[in-house]
Structure formats: structure tokens, C-alpha cells
Design an enzyme around this catalytic site. Structure first.
Site, PDB file in Angstrom:
ATOM      1  N   LYS A  66       0.839  -0.958  -0.393  1.00  0.00           N
ATOM      2  CA  LYS A  66      -0.125   0.110  -0.083  1.00  0.00           C
ATOM      3  C   LYS A  66       0.561   1.100   0.423  1.00  0.00           C
ATOM      4  O   LYS A  66       0.510   2.442  -0.469  1.00  0.00           O
ATOM      5  CB  LYS A  66      -0.371   0.241   1.018  1.00  0.00           C
ATOM      6  N   ASP A 102     -10.461   3.180   2.674  1.00  0.00           N
ATOM      7  CA  ASP A 102     -10.573   2.139   4.143  1.00  0.00           C
ATOM      8  C   ASP A 102     -11.347   3.903   4.917  1.00  0.00           C
ATOM      9  O   ASP A 102     -12.343   3.215   5.384  1.00  0.00           O
ATOM     10  CB  ASP A 102      -9.779   2.504   4.351  1.00  0.00           C
ATOM     11  N   GLY A 130      -1.411   1.307  10.612  1.00  0.00           N
ATOM     12  CA  GLY A 130      -1.973   1.887   9.471  1.00  0.00           C
ATOM     13  C   GLY A 130      -3.488   1.955   9.520  1.00  0.00           C
ATOM     14  O   GLY A 130      -3.846   3.003   8.685  1.00  0.00           O
ATOM     15  N   THR A 153       2.495   1.712  21.706  1.00  0.00           N
ATOM     16  CA  THR A 153       4.114   2.416  21.498  1.00  0.00           C
ATOM     17  C   THR A 153       3.574   3.828  21.510  1.00  0.00           C
ATOM     18  O   THR A 153       2.911   4.669  20.700  1.00  0.00           O
ATOM     19  CB  THR A 153       4.695   1.867  20.270  1.00  0.00           C
ATOM     20  N   ARG A 156       4.248   6.189  18.030  1.00  0.00           N
ATOM     21  CA  ARG A 156       4.100   6.173  16.876  1.00  0.00           C
ATOM     22  C   ARG A 156       2.137   7.270  17.279  1.00  0.00           C
ATOM     23  O   ARG A 156       1.750   7.412  16.011  1.00  0.00           O
ATOM     24  CB  ARG A 156       3.303   5.234  16.574  1.00  0.00           C
ATOM     25  N   GLY A 240     -17.044  -4.375  13.450  1.00  0.00           N
ATOM     26  CA  GLY A 240     -16.173  -3.805  11.929  1.00  0.00           C
ATOM     27  C   GLY A 240     -16.456  -4.187  10.800  1.00  0.00           C
ATOM     28  O   GLY A 240     -15.575  -4.075   9.771  1.00  0.00           O
TER      29      GLY A 240
HETATM   30  P1  ATR Z   1      -2.289  -1.499  11.122  1.00  0.00           P
HETATM   31  O1  ATR Z   1      -2.132  -1.839   9.581  1.00  0.00           O
HETATM   32  O2  ATR Z   1      -3.745  -3.275  10.722  1.00  0.00           O
HETATM   33  O3  ATR Z   1      -3.402  -1.232  11.858  1.00  0.00           O
HETATM   34  P2  ATR Z   1      -0.036  -1.834  12.296  1.00  0.00           P
HETATM   35  O4  ATR Z   1       0.837  -1.160  11.558  1.00  0.00           O
HETATM   36  O5  ATR Z   1       1.110  -3.431  13.288  1.00  0.00           O
HETATM   37  O6  ATR Z   1      -1.357  -2.784  11.742  1.00  0.00           O
HETATM   38  O7  ATR Z   1      -1.144  -1.442  13.880  1.00  0.00           O
HETATM   39  C1  ATR Z   1      -1.264  -1.751  14.839  1.00  0.00           C
HETATM   40  C2  ATR Z   1      -1.470  -1.495  16.214  1.00  0.00           C
HETATM   41  O8  ATR Z   1      -2.188  -2.475  17.078  1.00  0.00           O
HETATM   42  C3  ATR Z   1      -0.783  -0.653  16.088  1.00  0.00           C
HETATM   43  O9  ATR Z   1      -0.790   0.125  17.207  1.00  0.00           O
HETATM   44  C4  ATR Z   1      -0.015  -1.657  17.823  1.00  0.00           C
HETATM   45  O10 ATR Z   1       0.700  -0.697  19.158  1.00  0.00           O
HETATM   46  P3  ATR Z   1       2.538  -1.081  18.661  1.00  0.00           P
HETATM   47  O11 ATR Z   1       1.962   0.819  17.481  1.00  0.00           O
HETATM   48  O12 ATR Z   1       2.690  -0.303  19.728  1.00  0.00           O
HETATM   49  O13 ATR Z   1       2.797  -2.317  18.048  1.00  0.00           O
HETATM   50  C5  ATR Z   1      -1.685  -2.314  17.734  1.00  0.00           C
HETATM   51  N1  ATR Z   1      -1.155  -3.474  19.458  1.00  0.00           N
HETATM   52  C6  ATR Z   1      -1.168  -4.596  18.349  1.00  0.00           C
HETATM   53  N2  ATR Z   1      -0.685  -5.509  19.605  1.00  0.00           N
HETATM   54  C7  ATR Z   1      -1.063  -5.244  20.317  1.00  0.00           C
HETATM   55  C8  ATR Z   1      -1.183  -5.237  22.030  1.00  0.00           C
HETATM   56  N3  ATR Z   1      -1.647  -7.065  23.022  1.00  0.00           N
HETATM   57  N4  ATR Z   1      -2.086  -4.026  22.988  1.00  0.00           N
HETATM   58  C9  ATR Z   1      -2.235  -3.071  22.461  1.00  0.00           C
HETATM   59  N5  ATR Z   1      -1.730  -2.533  21.469  1.00  0.00           N
HETATM   60  C10 ATR Z   1      -1.962  -3.436  20.068  1.00  0.00           C
END
Ligand code: ATR
Length: 274
Positions: A66, A102, A130, A153, A156, A240
């Protein structure tokens, strides 16, 4: 002439898009095809430049292409430009164009099930990946005054808020509990809750106003733990699945020349897929 469309990603076998578009092609009796094509990152540029010669009207782009498509395509719609990712491409006068549907899909799903979401002023977005970018774009377009972004995090969340302007502010996960009593809208964009994922979200639904709308972009299961807790409190919730269905509409219309309907039958068809 048969109109040809595709979805490409790596891997791609899990994609529900062929079944979704196939359902519409059958329903409307359209002479068209929609196929899944697995393309590795290093071959994506070549794939994109060969599309016209192979007779494609356009298609969908998914992970991990993407952002590459966003970088390669000059003619982008405003959503793709701001989100920084392309999920739909088509041709206009032989020129390749890229869009991001999206945010549209997210908003259209809410418009179906909780149209009053557009009257809200303060939103909480959980996650900063994303998917969160498209959702922050949609909420900003809906005219919200304040969009709080909380992410595991924190950096981000800061980056996402900075990219989307002064209506957005990053907050710490640990501060969410104290910043809930004035929320109109809560959305989970993280993978927490997906297929039994046991991660914990910081939202205490008991502390949300009775009018807060809660939605989740996770749709496996349809009722995530967040939505179940919100339903228990009697809040308005939206699952969703509709985002997946609605994001497919603009592409189908561009490639096949017919705007398809998202309805209960389509929902059940997609839910019935393994
Ligand atoms: P997508 O494109 O589907 O949004 P991604 O860029 O990998 O996928 O983002 C996943 C999101 O889920 C992120 O906000 C991630 O938090 P981090 O940026 O800290 O990695 C969040 N996420 C995934 N597992 C998590 C968990 N167990 N607890 C809290 N946040 C989680």
C-alpha cells in the site's frame, strides 16, 4: 468485453476480496473477473507497470504494497495522499490513479448503523498503525473537534497526531482512564480482541457517557470484548465487518461501471467464509 480486476498482496490467499467482488459480479450479472494475485515486494513495480498491457481495469492493493503504491502513483485522491497508502487503483485516460477507500468504508459503516456518529465532537482512537491513519482521516473529515490518539508505543501516536493536524492529540495509554467522561465516540484500531487475542485495552466502558458510540475494526469475532462490554452497558455499538464491505464499493464501481449495494445478504455471504 470482460472487465478484469485483481487484488494483490503478499501473502494474499487469506483475502476475502475475491469472494466479496465475486458475489457482486454474480448478483448483478456483470461480465467481469476479480482474481487474487500474489506479488512479492521486489516485483511490485513491474507488476504495476504491466497492468494496462494485461488488460486490467484496476484492482486492490494490500499489505505490503500500500505504501509503495502511494510512492509510485502520481495521481492520488485526497484520502490516499493524506493517509499515505493506496488500496484501490484504476485508470483514467490510460493514466494510473490511486485512492484509499478505507476511510470511506469506515464512515459508511457507521452511517449505516449509527449515523449520529457525525454529530460527535470528541473521539478516542486506540492504536496508531496503518488502519488508524485511515480512521483518523475519516473522523477528522466528519468534523470532530478533538481526536485523542492512544497507542501502546506512544511515539507512533505522536507521529500520527502530528501528521493529521491540530485537532489530534496523542495521549498515553495510562491517561485514557481519566479522559473518557466527555467522549462521543470510541474506536479500536488495534488487533486487541482479534480471534481471542488477550491484550487489554485501557477503556473502562462504565466511565463512558450513555450516548457514546463504540466501534471496533476487528470483525473476528464480530462482537469483540470491547463491543461486548459496551453492549452490556447499553451503549450503541457498531461492528467492523461493514468497513470491509463498504471499502470495496468505490473500486467495484470504477472497474465494472456499476455501484453495488452493501446489504444483509452480502454480510452473511462474507461471514460464511472460513
Ligand atoms: P494495522 O495496519 O492493521 O493498523 P499495524 O500497523 O501493525 O497494523 O498496527 C497495529 C496496531 O495495534 C498498533 O497500534 C499496535 O500498537 P504498537 O504501535 O504499540 O505496536 C497495536 N497493538 C497490537 N497488539 C497490541 C497489544 N497487545 N496491545 C496494545 N496494542 C496493540
Amino acid at each position: 468485453m470482460t472487465h478484469k480486476a485483481f487484488v494483490t498482496g503478499w501473502p494474499i490467499s487469506h483475502s476475502k476480496s475475491p469472494a466479496l467482488h465475486g458475489f457482486w459480479l454474480d448478483r448483478y450479472g456483470i461480465d467481469g473477473t476479480y482474481e487474487a494475485i500474489a506479488v512479492e515486494a521486489e516485483n511490485f513495480a513491474e507488476f504495476l507497470s504491466g497492468l494496462k498491457a494485461h488488460g486490467f481495469a484496476g484492482g486492490n492493493i494490500t499489505i505490503p504494497h500500500k505504501e509503495t503504491a502511494h510512492a509510485m502513483i502520481q495521481n492520488l485522491d485526497p484520502a490516499a495522499t493524506d493517509i499515505g497508502a493506496v488500496n484501490t487503483i484504476w485508470f483514467e485516460a490510460h493514466v494510473i490513479c490511486g485512492g484509499n477507500t478505507d476511510a470511506y468504508g469506515f464512515a459508511a459503516n457507521l452511517d449505516d448503523f449509527a449515523p449520529q456518529w457525525r454529530e460527535g465532537k470528541r473521539a478516542l482512537v486506540l492504536g496508531a498503525g496503518g488502519a488508524a491513519r485511515a480512521i483518523v482521516y475519516a473522523i477528522r473529515e466528519a468534523g470532530y473537534e478533538e481526536i485523542r490518539i492512544a497507542n501502546r508505543t506512544y511515539e507512533r501516536a505522536e507521529k500520527l497526531a502530528a501528521d493529521f493536524g491540530d485537532k489530534c492529540q496523542p495521549i498515553k495509554m495510562s491517561d485514557v482512564a481519566g479522559l473518557q467522561s466527555d467522549l462521543d465516540f470510541v474506536v479500536n484500531t488495534t488487533s486487541v480482541g482479534m480471534n481471542g487475542d488477550e491484550g487489554k485495552l485501557p477503556v473502562d466502558v462504565q466511565a463512558l457517557p450513555a450516548t457514546t458510540i463504540v466501534t471496533d475494526i476487528v470483525y473476528t469475532p464480530l462482537e469483540t470484548p470491547l463491543l461486548a462490554a459496551a453492549n452490556n452497558k447499553g451503549l450503541r455499538t457498531v461492528d467492523g465487518l461493514g468497513m470491509l464491505l463498504h471499502q470495496a464499493v468505490p473500486g467495484f464501481e470504477k472497474w465494472f461501471g456499476f455501484r453495488p449495494e452493501v446489504d444483509r445478504q452480502l454480510r452473511e455471504h462474507v461471514l460464511g467464509l472460513s
